[in-house]
Design an enzyme around this catalytic site. Structure first.
Site, PDB file in Angstrom:
ATOM      1  N   ASP A  31      67.334  65.189  20.060  1.00  0.00           N
ATOM      2  CA  ASP A  31      68.442  64.679  20.870  1.00  0.00           C
ATOM      3  C   ASP A  31      68.136  64.851  22.354  1.00  0.00           C
ATOM      4  OD1 ASP A  31      69.690  64.163  18.527  1.00  0.00           O
ATOM      5  OD2 ASP A  31      71.213  65.726  18.692  1.00  0.00           O
ATOM      6  N   GLU A  33      65.202  64.982  23.869  1.00  0.00           N
ATOM      7  CA  GLU A  33      64.195  64.009  24.308  1.00  0.00           C
ATOM      8  C   GLU A  33      64.811  62.622  24.450  1.00  0.00           C
ATOM      9  OE1 GLU A  33      60.024  65.652  22.409  1.00  0.00           O
ATOM     10  OE2 GLU A  33      61.596  65.002  21.041  1.00  0.00           O
ATOM     11  N   PHE A  34      65.732  62.273  23.530  1.00  0.00           N
ATOM     12  CA  PHE A  34      66.402  60.973  23.604  1.00  0.00           C
ATOM     13  C   PHE A  34      67.259  60.888  24.865  1.00  0.00           C
ATOM     14  CE2 PHE A  34      70.064  58.227  22.813  1.00  0.00           C
ATOM     15  CZ  PHE A  34      69.426  57.040  22.487  1.00  0.00           C
ATOM     16  N   SER A  80      81.401  56.452  23.033  1.00  0.00           N
ATOM     17  CA  SER A  80      80.555  57.629  22.810  1.00  0.00           C
ATOM     18  C   SER A  80      80.601  58.490  24.068  1.00  0.00           C
ATOM     19  CB  SER A  80      79.115  57.210  22.503  1.00  0.00           C
ATOM     20  OG  SER A  80      78.578  56.476  23.582  1.00  0.00           O
ATOM     21  N   LYS A 113      81.699  70.213  18.804  1.00  0.00           N
ATOM     22  CA  LYS A 113      81.101  68.884  18.644  1.00  0.00           C
ATOM     23  C   LYS A 113      80.466  68.831  17.253  1.00  0.00           C
ATOM     24  CE  LYS A 113      78.066  65.446  20.648  1.00  0.00           C
ATOM     25  NZ  LYS A 113      77.469  65.068  19.347  1.00  0.00           N
ATOM     26  N   GLU A 171      85.582  62.918  12.222  1.00  0.00           N
ATOM     27  CA  GLU A 171      84.174  63.017  11.851  1.00  0.00           C
ATOM     28  C   GLU A 171      84.074  63.286  10.351  1.00  0.00           C
ATOM     29  OE1 GLU A 171      80.398  63.487  14.311  1.00  0.00           O
ATOM     30  OE2 GLU A 171      82.465  63.100  14.887  1.00  0.00           O
ATOM     31  N   CYS A 408      38.201  65.641  -1.254  1.00  0.00           N
ATOM     32  CA  CYS A 408      37.122  65.023  -2.049  1.00  0.00           C
ATOM     33  C   CYS A 408      35.722  65.426  -1.615  1.00  0.00           C
ATOM     34  CB  CYS A 408      37.253  63.502  -2.015  1.00  0.00           C
ATOM     35  SG  CYS A 408      36.967  62.794  -0.378  1.00  0.00           S
ATOM     36  N   CYS A 423      38.957  60.615   6.566  1.00  0.00           N
ATOM     37  CA  CYS A 423      38.104  60.631   5.372  1.00  0.00           C
ATOM     38  C   CYS A 423      37.905  59.170   4.978  1.00  0.00           C
ATOM     39  CB  CYS A 423      38.776  61.396   4.238  1.00  0.00           C
ATOM     40  SG  CYS A 423      37.975  61.136   2.632  1.00  0.00           S
TER      41      CYS A 423
END
EC number: 6.5.1.2
Length: 665
Positions: A31, A33-34, A80, A113, A171, A408, A423
């Site tokens: 959040d 970073e957003f 919002s 919140k 909510e 492998c 690989c």
């Protein structure tokens, strides 16, 4: 220097993360970073207001309208909140409000919140009439039927102060204990786990079967009144007690504050309670208390001027790296993973953290035995922030990526221009094969329900599946040999495999794992080709003519289908009944369903409600939510509802599942 092109690129990046968070419920950044991206956008727009368009993320509430639900308009826009992460920004907010209101002393109502799904509920004469998601703020999804399945939602209110009309904000959330129990069940069933309670609640609310919603044991809490919903309430601080007086579940832990110190004290108290609350929160909300002042200040862009959210920063903790292991992905990429001394953080026990690539390990000089700071913010997987060099063991050694694949034994390669180490043994590397199968059954590709990672691994280890096409040749006898698989689980998995055969062409293309092909390009290819057989015949010249498809992609598509192994796998998938269909091509012409209106009711044995609706639409029919004189057929499964009664009253033909399947074909 920022250019307009940089600004537009940032807008697209933010909308991409919006979609991941609000629609797909699979965010890849925190959040914090957003919000940093949003803040950067707003700074650019202050400097260059001439660049702003109505499509800027700063001008619109995050959209999350979902197909499958009727959308309705909000009577009062559902906004919002602006976010902040520091005490200083809260102080700036208070000073701004004091100036706007024209008072030195301003009252605030401060509350939790909730980290859930914002909704509106409407009551008329005390009766619950409608539930709506936030959507884009102006219109939302009508989730009335699903909200009726929420146990603590009162369908009828009572009380002396109950208004004739009540529009409230709240909510929907999944209690933490319920989340843990359901995730444990998903683990036992071999299904993909939910990342957190918010994702679980979001997905549950959008289910098309209300009975399944009831099984998810969601809860709701209310915290706000829409404008003019109740003239008797004058202040936000009065709302919780008013809600309780008429029978509504209301927010707990709220405070009446007059200054920053009181607000900050409340924030610290809530921060200390965060991990022991029975539900997830991600901060506090600070609201101007007086409704008259709220109305006078109004809104700016997509947020109210009179409220702000203070979001708790991502939680951090210190722990020690006990090992660094390597994970091999489906494309052969080797990813280092820190194995940690388990530590409880953000509501869960953390024992692993991705180190991304060798370059990241070297940049931070991360070593086995190091004491490190880890962070977990919101839905993002834990990450190692830094190393406590003063606590480093004496004889520690720099970590190096292995020269040979741990799965492998093939020598790994570094491709020029890529950070990744790979690989190259894509045909015989066990881990790559398993990861490819897991991707094939996943949501981006064939979306086979009830076939999670653990089930794929078991099937592979028992030798039942090696190629994706082997999945469609599985027998009940083979599946019965899986751990803890009883009759119902076997039937569920067999039905899911059968249903997945009806797949959109673009998702089928995604499932083939053609290099450089994402969902957007897959949609372009599907729209142009119409069928997988046609796509396999197109040459580079044909493909480059498709707008949005470049030479690199065209070459990759041609090379993929020139490989006999890939062509053989596609043909086997088709022979086993997989039926990829393009949305843009009319597969069925002059079908009996053409132009007919269907209503579905009850539970079908062989199809989900959604897949049955897709069959009807593919054949030219329409699907309605309600029975009317215009309805041509009602398809009735087990335990049908009132729609069946209405169909009989109106004399509308009713089809059972067997008759429906017969008509389909």
């Amino acid at each position: 220097m920022i250019t307009q092109k940089d600004y537009e690129k940032l807008c697209h990046e933010i909308w991409h993360h919006n979609k991941l968070y609000y629609i797909e419920h699979q965010p890849i950044i925190s959040d914090e970073e957003f919000d940093a991206l949003l803040k950067k956008l707003e700074e650019i727009e202050r400097s260059h207001p001439e660049w702003i368009t109505e499509f800027s993320p700063s001008q619109r509430v995050n959209e999350s309208l979902t197909s499958g639900f009727k959308t309705v308009a909000h009577r009062t826009p559902m906004l919002s909140l602006a976010n902040t992460y520091s005490k200083e920004e809260i102080e700036d907010f208070i000073k701004r409000l004091q100036k706007l209101v024209g008072k030195r002393q301003v009252e605030f109502s401060v509350e939790l919140k909730m980290d859930g799904i914002a909704i509106t509920a409407i009551y008329e004469q005390g009766i619950f009439k409608r539930g709506i998601t936030r959507g884009n703020g102006k219109r939302g999804d009508d989730i009335t039927t699903n909200m009726r399945m929420i146990e603590n939602l009162p369908l009828q209110l009572s009380g002396e102060n109950l208004p004739d009309f009540l529009e409230i904000r709240g909510e929907v959330f999944m209690p933490r204990q319920v989340f843990l129990q359901l995730n444990e069940q998903k683990l036992q069933d071999g299904e993909v786990l939910w990342a957190n309670p918010r994702n679980a609640a979001a997905g549950s609310l959008k289910l098309l079967d209300p009975k399944m919603v009831a099984e998810r044991r969601l809860a709701v809490v209310f915290y706000g009144l829409a404008e003019d919903s109740s003239a008797s309430i004058k202040k936000q601080a009065e709302v919780p007690s008013f809600f309780r007086s008429i029978g509504l579940p209301a927010l707990e832990h709220h405070a009446y504050c007059q200054n920053i110190e009181q607000i900050w004290k409340f924030a610290e108290e809530i921060r200390s309670l965060r991990t022991i609350l029975p539900y997830d929160i991600d901060g506090i909300v600070i609201k101007l208390n007086d409704f008259k002042d709220q109305k006078r200040l109004g809104v700016t862009g997509k947020s109210p001027r009179w409220a702000i959210a203070y979001k708790f920063a991502a939680e951090q903790a210190k722990t020690r790296i006990i090992d660094i292991t390597v994970q091999i992905g489906r494309t052969g990429v080797l990813t280092p993973v820190a194995e940690l001394e388990p530590i409880f953080l953000s509501g869960s026990t953390i024992a692993r953290a991705s180190l991304y690539n060798q370059e990241e390990v070297q940049r931070k000089d991360i070593r086995i035995g190091d004491l490190v700071t880890i962070e977990k913010g919101g839905d993002v997987i834990p990450k190692v922030l830094n190393v406590e060099l003063s606590q480093r063991p004496l004889h520690s050694q720099p970590w190096q990526m292995p020269l040979y694949c741990p799965s492998c034994g093939t020598q790994v390669i570094n491709i020029i221009g890529e950070v990744a180490v790979r690989c190259p043994n894509e045909d015989s590397c066990t881990e790559q094969q398993i990861r490819k199968l897991i991707y094939f059954v996943g949501k981006q590709a064939m979306d086979i329900k009830h076939m999670g990672e653990k089930i794929v691994i078991q099937l592979f280890q028992k030798g039942f599946i090696h190629l994706p096409s082997d999945i469609f040749a599985l027998t009940e006898g083979q599946i019965s040999q899986l751990t803890n698989f009883k009759t119902k689980a076997i039937q569920n998995l067999m039905r899911s495999i059968e249903e997945s055969k009806h797949v959109s062409l673009e998702r089928f293309i995604m499932a083939l794992e053609i290099k450089y092909i994402g969902i957007g390009t897959a949609e372009l290819l599907a729209a142009r080709a119409g069928t997988i057989e046609t796509l396999m015949q197109l040459n580079e010249e044909d493909l480059i003519k498709i707008e949005g498809v470049g030479g690199k992609v065209a070459q990759a598509v041609v090379e993929h289908f020139q490989n006999p192994k890939h062509r053989q796998e596609v043909y086997r998938l088709l022979e086993l009944g997989v039926c990829p269909q393009s949305k843009t091509v009319q597969i069925f012409t002059n079908h009996a369903f053409q132009g007919k209106i269907f209503v579905l009711t009850g539970s079908l044995e062989h199809y989900t409600r959604q897949s049955a609706a897709s069959l009807i639409k593919e054949r030219g029919g329409k699907v309605s939510d309600s029975v009317s004189r215009k309805t041509n057929y009602v398809v009735a499964g087990a335990e049908p509802g009132s729609k069946l009664d209405k169909a009989r009253t109106l004399g509308i033909p009713v089809l059972n599942e067997k008759e429906f399947i017969s008509l389909c074909h």
